[in-house]
Design a protein around this motif. Structure first.
Motif, PDB file in Angstrom:
ATOM      1  N   MET A 163       0.919  -1.165  -0.089  1.00  0.00           N
ATOM      2  CA  MET A 163      -0.019   0.118   0.172  1.00  0.00           C
ATOM      3  C   MET A 163       0.830   1.259  -0.034  1.00  0.00           C
ATOM      4  SD  MET A 163      -3.005   1.085   0.130  1.00  0.00           S
ATOM      5  CE  MET A 163      -4.064   2.297   0.567  1.00  0.00           C
ATOM      6  N   LEU A 164       1.737   1.450   0.938  1.00  0.00           N
ATOM      7  CA  LEU A 164       2.654   2.294   1.015  1.00  0.00           C
ATOM      8  C   LEU A 164       3.382   2.762  -0.269  1.00  0.00           C
ATOM      9  CD1 LEU A 164       3.755   4.725   2.896  1.00  0.00           C
ATOM     10  CD2 LEU A 164       5.586   3.156   3.588  1.00  0.00           C
ATOM     11  N   ARG A 165       3.964   1.575  -0.818  1.00  0.00           N
ATOM     12  CA  ARG A 165       4.674   1.581  -2.198  1.00  0.00           C
ATOM     13  C   ARG A 165       3.819   2.211  -3.371  1.00  0.00           C
ATOM     14  NH1 ARG A 165       9.767   2.570  -3.639  1.00  0.00           N
ATOM     15  NH2 ARG A 165       9.741   1.942  -5.891  1.00  0.00           N
ATOM     16  N   GLU A 166       2.801   2.047  -3.019  1.00  0.00           N
ATOM     17  CA  GLU A 166       1.604   2.439  -4.324  1.00  0.00           C
ATOM     18  C   GLU A 166       1.588   4.103  -4.455  1.00  0.00           C
ATOM     19  OE1 GLU A 166      -1.868   0.486  -4.557  1.00  0.00           O
ATOM     20  OE2 GLU A 166      -0.985  -1.338  -4.611  1.00  0.00           O
ATOM     21  N   ASP A 167       1.603   4.431  -3.089  1.00  0.00           N
ATOM     22  CA  ASP A 167       1.449   5.939  -2.603  1.00  0.00           C
ATOM     23  C   ASP A 167       2.726   6.514  -3.255  1.00  0.00           C
ATOM     24  OD1 ASP A 167      -1.161   5.331  -1.607  1.00  0.00           O
ATOM     25  OD2 ASP A 167      -0.393   5.294   0.426  1.00  0.00           O
ATOM     26  N   ILE A 168       3.628   5.959  -2.857  1.00  0.00           N
ATOM     27  CA  ILE A 168       5.016   6.679  -3.102  1.00  0.00           C
ATOM     28  C   ILE A 168       5.224   6.770  -4.580  1.00  0.00           C
ATOM     29  CG2 ILE A 168       7.785   6.245  -3.058  1.00  0.00           C
ATOM     30  CD1 ILE A 168       7.078   5.242  -0.245  1.00  0.00           C
ATOM     31  N   LYS A 210       2.901   6.740  -6.706  1.00  0.00           N
ATOM     32  CA  LYS A 210       1.825   7.736  -7.313  1.00  0.00           C
ATOM     33  C   LYS A 210       2.598   9.145  -7.097  1.00  0.00           C
ATOM     34  CE  LYS A 210      -2.857   9.017  -6.678  1.00  0.00           C
ATOM     35  NZ  LYS A 210      -3.838   9.189  -5.853  1.00  0.00           N
ATOM     36  N   ARG A 211       2.960   9.263  -5.965  1.00  0.00           N
ATOM     37  CA  ARG A 211       3.502  10.676  -5.760  1.00  0.00           C
ATOM     38  C   ARG A 211       4.607  11.025  -6.859  1.00  0.00           C
ATOM     39  NH1 ARG A 211       6.141  10.795  -0.419  1.00  0.00           N
ATOM     40  NH2 ARG A 211       7.890   9.963  -1.486  1.00  0.00           N
ATOM     41  N   GLU A 242       3.160  11.943 -10.003  1.00  0.00           N
ATOM     42  CA  GLU A 242       2.409  13.113  -9.961  1.00  0.00           C
ATOM     43  C   GLU A 242       3.481  14.261 -10.002  1.00  0.00           C
ATOM     44  OE1 GLU A 242      -0.018  13.088  -6.645  1.00  0.00           O
ATOM     45  OE2 GLU A 242      -1.584  11.908  -7.622  1.00  0.00           O
TER      46      GLU A 242
END
Length: 84
Positions: free
Chosen positions: A1-6, A8-9, A12
């Motif tokens: 989960m955290l890896r996906e956020d990183i 994605k950021r 972006e």
């Protein structure tokens, strides 16, 4: 989960820098992260995620680096104009 956020950021941030021609400092302010985080995202993480975007970001950052002495001089000029 955290890896996906990183990831994605990082994407972006990369798209933002290319679209706006933004500096690392401007980008960090918009995304509310440190300059170190922006730099790590675009230089280390982004090439593994989207190599083409990473190259585009590198071009923008190289232009910003080449022009930063001009921006610094302009800021100093503005500072002294407002003091008078």
């Amino acid at each position: 989960m955290l890896r996906e956020d990183i990831e994605k950021r990082a994407l972006e941030i990369g798209h933002y820098i290319v679209a706006k021609g933004a500096t690392v400092r401007q980008t960090a302010s918009v995304f509310r992260v440190s300059k170190s985080t922006v730099h790590k995202d675009v230089t280390e993480r982004l090439p593994d995620i989207d190599h083409s975007l990473a190259e585009d970001v590198r071009r923008v950052l190289n232009i910003n680096k080449a022009e930063r002495h001009i921006r610094g001089g302009m800021a100093t000029k503005e500072k002294y104009l407002h003091e008078k």
